[in-house]
Write a protein that holds these residues in place. Structure first.
Motif, PDB file in Angstrom:
ATOM      1  N   GLN A   3      29.365  48.554  32.489  1.00 27.51           N
ATOM      2  CA  GLN A   3      29.652  47.222  32.999  1.00 27.51           C
ATOM      3  C   GLN A   3      29.811  46.268  31.823  1.00 27.51           C
ATOM      4  O   GLN A   3      29.385  46.543  30.708  1.00 27.51           O
ATOM      5  N   LYS A   4      30.395  45.105  32.116  1.00 24.24           N
ATOM      6  CA  LYS A   4      30.400  44.014  31.145  1.00 24.24           C
ATOM      7  C   LYS A   4      29.184  43.159  31.440  1.00 24.24           C
ATOM      8  O   LYS A   4      28.998  42.687  32.567  1.00 24.24           O
ATOM      9  N   VAL A   5      28.300  42.967  30.452  1.00 18.94           N
ATOM     10  CA  VAL A   5      27.052  42.243  30.684  1.00 18.94           C
ATOM     11  C   VAL A   5      26.801  41.231  29.570  1.00 18.94           C
ATOM     12  O   VAL A   5      27.279  41.386  28.439  1.00 18.94           O
ATOM     13  N   VAL A   6      26.044  40.199  29.910  1.00 25.49           N
ATOM     14  CA  VAL A   6      25.574  39.212  28.949  1.00 25.49           C
ATOM     15  C   VAL A   6      24.086  39.452  28.735  1.00 25.49           C
ATOM     16  O   VAL A   6      23.326  39.588  29.698  1.00 25.49           O
ATOM     17  N   HIS A  27      27.230  49.827  28.158  1.00 24.24           N
ATOM     18  CA  HIS A  27      27.783  48.568  28.649  1.00 24.24           C
ATOM     19  C   HIS A  27      28.540  47.826  27.544  1.00 24.24           C
ATOM     20  O   HIS A  27      28.260  47.980  26.351  1.00 24.24           O
ATOM     21  N   GLU A  28      29.481  47.017  27.965  1.00 25.08           N
ATOM     22  CA  GLU A  28      30.189  46.115  27.066  1.00 25.08           C
ATOM     23  C   GLU A  28      29.360  44.831  27.005  1.00 25.08           C
ATOM     24  O   GLU A  28      29.275  44.095  27.977  1.00 25.08           O
ATOM     25  N   SER A  30      27.907  41.141  25.530  1.00 27.17           N
ATOM     26  CA  SER A  30      28.024  39.883  24.803  1.00 27.17           C
ATOM     27  C   SER A  30      26.619  39.303  24.699  1.00 27.17           C
ATOM     28  O   SER A  30      25.882  39.273  25.693  1.00 27.17           O
ATOM     29  N   ALA A 111      28.468  34.341  32.040  1.00 31.55           N
ATOM     30  CA  ALA A 111      28.843  35.647  32.585  1.00 31.55           C
ATOM     31  C   ALA A 111      30.024  35.527  33.543  1.00 31.55           C
ATOM     32  O   ALA A 111      30.946  36.354  33.510  1.00 31.55           O
ATOM     33  N   GLU A 114      33.148  35.047  31.605  1.00 27.73           N
ATOM     34  CA  GLU A 114      33.509  36.269  30.871  1.00 27.73           C
ATOM     35  C   GLU A 114      33.791  37.437  31.809  1.00 27.73           C
ATOM     36  O   GLU A 114      34.061  38.547  31.349  1.00 27.73           O
ATOM     37  N   ALA A 116      31.669  39.009  33.549  1.00 25.43           N
ATOM     38  CA  ALA A 116      30.585  39.980  33.415  1.00 25.43           C
ATOM     39  C   ALA A 116      29.835  40.090  34.736  1.00 25.43           C
ATOM     40  O   ALA A 116      29.759  39.125  35.509  1.00 25.43           O
ATOM     41  N   SER A 117      29.254  41.247  34.992  1.00 23.95           N
ATOM     42  CA  SER A 117      28.621  41.492  36.290  1.00 23.95           C
ATOM     43  C   SER A 117      27.113  41.264  36.280  1.00 23.95           C
ATOM     44  O   SER A 117      26.482  41.267  37.343  1.00 23.95           O
TER      45      SER A 117
END
Length: 218
Positions: A3-6, A27-28, A30, A111, A114, A116-117
């Motif tokens: 997932q894309k996460v912060v 995870h991707e 940031s 998030a 971006e 992000a999930s």
């Protein structure tokens, strides 16, 4: 599943472990750090170096203006940092009013922007006694609110919510992490004081894992 996460990344050992856990899970990531006027602003320099080494996108947001609204914490006001364990009543002076709700709200907004999930942060069981915004019921309710607050639902995730500092460190050691790349002490001096609640808890975790803390102490 990737997932894309912060990740809210302070530069301390808990968020350092969370950051690396998210990366090792594929995870991707940031990273998002906040300057809220904390004495130990040194932690932000540590965070920046780690993110540069890992190649993780990193934002540092200056929100020091909120201190005109939030008074009474020894982390941000001209109040002496208490010494002793987190269980002691004096440690309540290190509570910054509503800090995690504010930081999570900003991170959730980031998030969404971006795409992000999820937002990850380092709340753990050792914080439950002293910090209301690290308790399981707070995290659960913030997760509910976060998924209602925007058209794009964002989960609030605290991977170590039920674990203590000893267990966090043990997991980090299993991941091969170098904790010399973290900063924990509430006093932002050249060396860690070894006497504030943050230092004591950190030293106890290393001792419980049969290790020496790589940071220099006064």
């Amino acid at each position: 599943m990737s997932q894309k996460v912060v990740v809210i990344y302070s530069g301390g050992m808990d968020s350092f472990t969370v950051l690396n856990k998210a990366l090792q899970q594929g995870h991707e990531v940031s990273a998002l750090s906040f300057n809220y006027g904390q004495r130990h602003v040194k932690e932000l320099d540590v965070a920046a170096k780690v993110c540069a080494e890992l190649g993780v996108p990193h934002k540092v947001v200056d929100i020091t203006a909120i201190n005109t609204l939030l008074a009474g914490s020894s982390l941000t006001d001209d109040i002496e940092i208490p010494e002793g364990h987190y269980q002691e009543q004096s440690m309540q002076s290190t509570v910054v009013p509503n800090r995690n709700m504010i930081l999570l709200s900003l991170a959730i907004g980031y998030a969404v922007s971006e795409q992000a999930s999820a937002v990850y942060y380092g709340a753990h069981s050792g914080d439950h006694a002293i910090y209301p915004d690290c308790r399981p019921e707070f995290v659960r309710q913030m997760n509910v609110v976060s998924q209602l607050a925007n058209y794009e639902p964002v989960a609030v995730v605290a991977p170590y919510l039920e674990d203590d500092k000893n267990e966090i460190l043990a997991d980090g050691i299993r991941m091969g992490l170098d904790y010399e790349k973290t900063w924990t002490c509430y006093n932002g001096r050249d060396k860690a004081c070894g006497k504030c609640g943050a230092c004591i808890e950190r030293l106890e975790a290393f001792a419980a894992n049969g290790l020496n803390d790589p940071l220099p102490y006064e």
